[in-house]
Design an enzyme around this catalytic site. Structure first.
Site, PDB file in Angstrom:
ATOM      1  N   GLY A  33     -19.756 -46.760   6.466  1.00 20.40           N
ATOM      2  CA  GLY A  33     -19.890 -46.233   5.115  1.00 20.40           C
ATOM      3  C   GLY A  33     -20.383 -44.806   5.113  1.00 20.40           C
ATOM      4  N   GLY A 100     -19.280 -52.927   0.601  1.00 23.00           N
ATOM      5  CA  GLY A 100     -18.498 -52.061  -0.255  1.00 23.00           C
ATOM      6  C   GLY A 100     -17.443 -51.285   0.509  1.00 23.00           C
ATOM      7  N   GLU A 107     -20.173 -55.911  10.435  1.00 23.54           N
ATOM      8  CA  GLU A 107     -21.540 -55.446  10.233  1.00 23.54           C
ATOM      9  C   GLU A 107     -22.525 -56.592  10.450  1.00 23.54           C
ATOM     10  OE1 GLU A 107     -20.859 -51.884   6.938  1.00 23.54           O
ATOM     11  OE2 GLU A 107     -21.247 -53.927   6.260  1.00 23.54           O
TER      12      GLU A 107
END
Length: 231
Positions: A33, A100, A107
């Site tokens: 991200g 997101g 992760e």
């Protein structure tokens, strides 16, 4: 400060944390991200101290390699002292909504192996109750509708994640993502266990069973360090 400036601030703070707490020659776990990218950029300045990194996504692998940081497969690593990643929301107990960026499964895998999970986020991500940010659920494509019905029964509103051209978003693992709106998650651990047990769910983007150990939170007054009690 702008949100981007806060992200760079905590990215550098995370690199400083790693330098101070992780011995030379170690391998660093890296999330996915925009905030994780700021950490990667800061880590690049001290890359010679470490053997390399374990990546949580194809995008992160590409960014690490662009800085000349060696990327290891998780199966090559016996131990991982630290994992650094952002969050879409984090509560007072260190439980998070993540995913997101679409990399929630990898992760969660890398985070589960690490001794310490360092969350990096700007102050807007700190919330009293998780759920304002849509909760991602990675699903096997054939189970999408069935999982959507289960979500609806719990009061959530399931929305299939799509690309700009309207096609289903496909994860690095070849699956789809349902983003669930309208939730207030008072019991993150219980909710995580419940959803993960549904047939067809690969993983839910709740990181409560393995939450953050500490959070480096970017604020107008600088970086706030929050340490969460051990579970």
């Amino acid at each position: 400060m702008t949100q981007d400036e806060l992200k760079r601030l905590v990215g550098q703070a995370a690199a400083d944390y790693v330098i101070q707490n992780v011995p030379e020659g170690a391998v660093i776990g890296v999330g996915t991200g925009s905030t994780a990218n700021c950490f990667i950029d800061a880590l690049a300045a001290v890359k010679s101290r470490y053997r390399g990194a374990v990546s949580s996504s194809v995008a992160t692998t590409e960014r690490l390699k662009s800085h000349g940081i060696k990327v290891f497969d998780l199966n090559e690593i016996d131990a991982l002292q630290v994992y650094v990643d952002g969050a879409d929301e984090i509560d007072a107990g260190g439980a998070m909504i993540k995913g997101g960026g679409g990399a929630l499964t990898r992760e969660k895998i890398v985070a589960s192996v690490a001794d310490t999970f360092v969350c990096i986020a700007d102050g807007s991500k700190r919330v009293p109750v998780l759920g304002a940010f849509p909760l991602p659920i990675e699903v096997v494509p054939m189970a999408r509708t069935a999982i959507g019905r289960r979500v609806t029964a719990l009061g959530g509103v399931p929305v299939l994640r799509v690309t700009k051209d309207g096609a289903p978003y496909i994860t690095d693992n070849g699956n789809e993502i349902i983003d669930v709106k309208g939730l207030q998650i008072a019991d993150p651990r219980g909710f995580e266990a419940r959803v993960n047990a549904w047939p067809g769910v690969v993983t839910v983007g709740l990181f409560a069973e393995r939450g953050a150990n500490l959070c480096l939170l970017g604020t107008e007054n600088g970086v706030e360090t929050i340490v969460y009690p051990a579970a």
